[in-house]
Scaffold this active site. Structure first.
Site, PDB file in Angstrom:
ATOM      1  N   ASP A   1     -12.201   7.052   3.803  1.00 27.75           N
ATOM      2  CA  ASP A   1     -10.984   6.860   4.604  1.00 27.75           C
ATOM      3  C   ASP A   1     -10.599   5.385   4.704  1.00 27.75           C
ATOM      4  O   ASP A   1      -9.583   5.050   5.303  1.00 27.75           O
ATOM      5  CB  ASP A   1     -11.176   7.459   5.997  1.00 27.75           C
ATOM      6  CG  ASP A   1      -9.857   7.644   6.729  1.00 27.75           C
ATOM      7  OD1 ASP A   1      -8.812   7.730   6.053  1.00 27.75           O
ATOM      8  OD2 ASP A   1      -9.870   7.701   7.970  1.00 27.75           O
TER       9      ASP A   1
ATOM     10  N   LYS B   1       0.849  -1.192   0.000  1.00 30.14           N
ATOM     11  CA  LYS B   1       0.000   0.000   0.000  1.00 30.14           C
ATOM     12  C   LYS B   1       0.884   1.240   0.000  1.00 30.14           C
ATOM     13  O   LYS B   1       1.705   1.434   0.906  1.00 30.14           O
ATOM     14  CB  LYS B   1      -0.903   0.001   1.231  1.00 30.14           C
ATOM     15  CG  LYS B   1      -1.739   1.274   1.404  1.00 30.14           C
ATOM     16  CD  LYS B   1      -2.483   1.259   2.740  1.00 30.14           C
ATOM     17  CE  LYS B   1      -3.137   2.613   3.011  1.00 30.14           C
ATOM     18  NZ  LYS B   1      -3.786   2.660   4.339  1.00 30.14           N
TER      19      LYS B   1
ATOM     20  N   LYS C   1     -10.207  13.112   8.043  1.00 27.78           N
ATOM     21  CA  LYS C   1      -9.617  12.854   9.354  1.00 27.78           C
ATOM     22  C   LYS C   1      -9.536  14.149  10.158  1.00 27.78           C
ATOM     23  O   LYS C   1      -9.582  15.263   9.599  1.00 27.78           O
ATOM     24  CB  LYS C   1      -8.197  12.297   9.193  1.00 27.78           C
ATOM     25  CG  LYS C   1      -8.102  10.930   8.538  1.00 27.78           C
ATOM     26  CD  LYS C   1      -6.637  10.531   8.399  1.00 27.78           C
ATOM     27  CE  LYS C   1      -6.472   9.170   7.726  1.00 27.78           C
ATOM     28  NZ  LYS C   1      -6.896   8.070   8.597  1.00 27.78           N
TER      29      LYS C   1
ATOM     30  N   GLU D   1      -9.496   3.660   2.228  1.00 26.66           N
ATOM     31  CA  GLU D   1      -8.995   3.673   0.855  1.00 26.66           C
ATOM     32  C   GLU D   1      -7.900   2.651   0.599  1.00 26.66           C
ATOM     33  O   GLU D   1      -7.677   2.229  -0.536  1.00 26.66           O
ATOM     34  CB  GLU D   1      -8.487   5.083   0.505  1.00 26.66           C
ATOM     35  CG  GLU D   1      -7.061   5.391   0.875  1.00 26.66           C
ATOM     36  CD  GLU D   1      -6.788   5.364   2.381  1.00 26.66           C
ATOM     37  OE1 GLU D   1      -5.647   5.053   2.770  1.00 26.66           O
ATOM     38  OE2 GLU D   1      -7.703   5.646   3.168  1.00 26.66           O
TER      39      GLU D   1
ATOM     40  N   ARG E   1      -7.597  -0.517   1.284  1.00 24.57           N
ATOM     41  CA  ARG E   1      -8.072  -1.795   0.738  1.00 24.57           C
ATOM     42  C   ARG E   1      -8.513  -1.637  -0.720  1.00 24.57           C
ATOM     43  O   ARG E   1      -8.467  -2.597  -1.476  1.00 24.57           O
ATOM     44  CB  ARG E   1      -9.201  -2.339   1.615  1.00 24.57           C
ATOM     45  CG  ARG E   1     -10.457  -1.501   1.641  1.00 24.57           C
ATOM     46  CD  ARG E   1     -11.327  -1.773   2.855  1.00 24.57           C
ATOM     47  NE  ARG E   1     -10.722  -1.246   4.070  1.00 24.57           N
ATOM     48  CZ  ARG E   1     -11.281  -1.376   5.283  1.00 24.57           C
ATOM     49  NH1 ARG E   1     -12.443  -1.986   5.413  1.00 24.57           N
ATOM     50  NH2 ARG E   1     -10.681  -0.888   6.345  1.00 24.57           N
TER      51      ARG E   1
ATOM     52  N   ASP F   1       1.451   6.563   5.482  1.00 26.79           N
ATOM     53  CA  ASP F   1       0.461   5.600   4.997  1.00 26.79           C
ATOM     54  C   ASP F   1       0.964   4.834   3.774  1.00 26.79           C
ATOM     55  O   ASP F   1       0.237   4.011   3.226  1.00 26.79           O
ATOM     56  CB  ASP F   1      -0.862   6.296   4.687  1.00 26.79           C
ATOM     57  CG  ASP F   1      -2.066   5.415   4.971  1.00 26.79           C
ATOM     58  OD1 ASP F   1      -1.898   4.407   5.685  1.00 26.79           O
ATOM     59  OD2 ASP F   1      -3.153   5.720   4.478  1.00 26.79           O
TER      60      ASP F   1
END
Length: 426
Positions: free
Chosen positions: A275, A193, A205, A277, A279, A216
């Site tokens: 949020d 990811k 957020k 996102e 997956r 992330d």
């Protein structure tokens, strides 16, 4: 001339003048007094103490420094800011292995700690490919699919998540083929990811929750560094790497709640939380990995907040439909003194995010995805993995520290790189 402080391990208690302290000093040397309960944890905490006292250069010395002890010290000593150095001890082979680890972990740490302004999605893909090419130029080929070209290849998830940004999303497809035979079987497929910044999209957020979201893309950095470490150690297997890179931002072009994404395998997904996102982009990467025919697929992602609530920040959670895969991952993590913990993944988990409009939703309309959020996310991902593949999903709860702690400096930890490298080399 820089003065290196010599650091030794000892099983002797400190002299009485040091009280209960586990670190003592004598001229230009320091001793870590092992208590025998959890030596690696104690060593890492001692390294943090030494670093926080302003020490930048240390030389490890003495007979008690195993490879795991030295690595635990380095992980505690490392910081987001450069200018520090640890000199290894032991045999040439041990020092070489530690140098491979340091080189790989430092690459991952620099990527994760980079500002989101300096690391847009295409740059993440390009830098990762360039670094691996430096390690094995003649064995690696790659391509980067970006922007609207993603739709041409039916990678709808990456495109949807990244279309709200002015900087295009991208999928890196990299092939490490040491034999040079274009018909050679692919042994392993890795998926990471690579969300270079996550605002949460329209499910925005809080400012506090958004601050660390440059990390992330920790899954992409982790699998790239793990492959690089395996290559340095003499990897002879063919491995394909897929990095799913995007910025999740808000604009007139951004994807919205209620949208439905149709994936390459025909699965339709209703967006109930922008949020959730990670997956969505991994679904593309897992389909690409499945298409390689690799018998083993490993993905890594900073996927859910729920996993942090489940295992804390000292473990990475692992999921697999194959119990033997979980056992292998636990054994390999143990071999390199990293921590993983299995969480549930049953066939019914893929139905835990129902939608009246699509085959599934990407989450549940509840804070954190509701109860069992980490397992439900894994169940969602399972829809996109080839059924006959061995699959390991690693949710990286331990990949990043928002603040300095007793074990880690603030920023990337690289916890998980060694485990995946061991699995690649297995």
């Amino acid at each position: 001339m820089t003065q290196f402080i010599t650091v030794a391990l000892t099983q002797q208690p400190p002299q009485s003048l040091w009280g209960k302290a586990d670190v003592s000093f004598d001229s230009n040397s320091a001793s870590i007094h092992l208590k025998g309960s959890d030596d690696l944890r104690q060593i890492q905490m001692a390294a943090r103490k030494l670093r926080s006292q302003g020490l930048n250069q240390v030389s490890l010395a003495g007979d008690l420094w195993s490879i795991d002890c030295q690595w635990a010290f380095f992980q505690g000593f490392a910081t987001a800011k450069t200018g520090y150095e640890v000199q290894w001890t032991g045999s040439d082979e041990v020092q070489q292995q530690l140098e491979y680890r340091r080189y790989s972990a430092t690459f991952a740490r620099q990527l994760v700690n980079a500002t989101p302004e300096d690391l847009p999605p295409v740059s993440l893909a390009q830098l990762s490919a360039n670094w691996l090419k430096e390690l094995a130029a003649d064995k690696i080929s790659f391509k980067i699919i970006k922007g609207d070209d993603l739709l041409t290849h039916e990678w709808a998830g990456i495109h949807a998540v990244g279309r709200g940004s002015e900087r295009p999303p991208a999928l890196l497809e990299l092939d490490y083929n040491p034999s040079g035979d274009v018909n050679a079987d692919v042994d392993i497929a890795l998926v990471g990811k690579g969300i270079t910044f996550d605002s949460g999209g329209y499910s925005i957020k809080s400012s506090e929750g958004m601050l660390g979201m440059k990390a992330d893309m920790g899954g992409a950095a982790t699998v790239t560094a793990a492959l690089g470490l395996a290559i340095q150690s003499g990897l002879t297997k063919r491995v394909k790497l897929f990095l799913c890179c995007a910025e999740n931002l808000i604009s007139g072009h951004a994807y919205k709640l209620g949208d439905i994404i149709t994936y390459k395998n025909g699965t339709t997904v209703e967006i109930v939380n922008t949020d959730a996102e990670g997956r969505l982009v991994l679904a593309d990467g897992l389909q690409a990995a499945s298409e390689t025919g690799a018998p083993l697929i490993i993905n890594a992602a900073t996927l859910t907040g729920a996993v942090v609530m489940a295992v804390g920040t000292n473990y990475n959670a692992i999921f697999s439909p194959q119990p033997e895969m979980l056992e292998l991952a636990r054994n390999k993590a143990g071999d390199v003194a990293e921590r993983v913990w299995p969480l549930p993944l049953d066939p019914w988990h893929k139905t835990m995010c129902p939608s009246p409009y699509a085959d599934t939703a990407n989450s549940r309309p509840a804070k954190g995805g509701g109860a069992g959020g980490a397992s439900n996310a894994a169940g969602f991902l399972s829809r996109f993995v080839r059924e006959d593949a061995n699959w390991l999903h690693m949710d990286l709860a331990a990949a990043f520290e928002d603040n300095n702690s007793s074990l880690w400096a603030a920023g990337a930890t690289t916890h998980g790189v060694l485990t995946i490298a061991e699995l690649i080399n297995n």
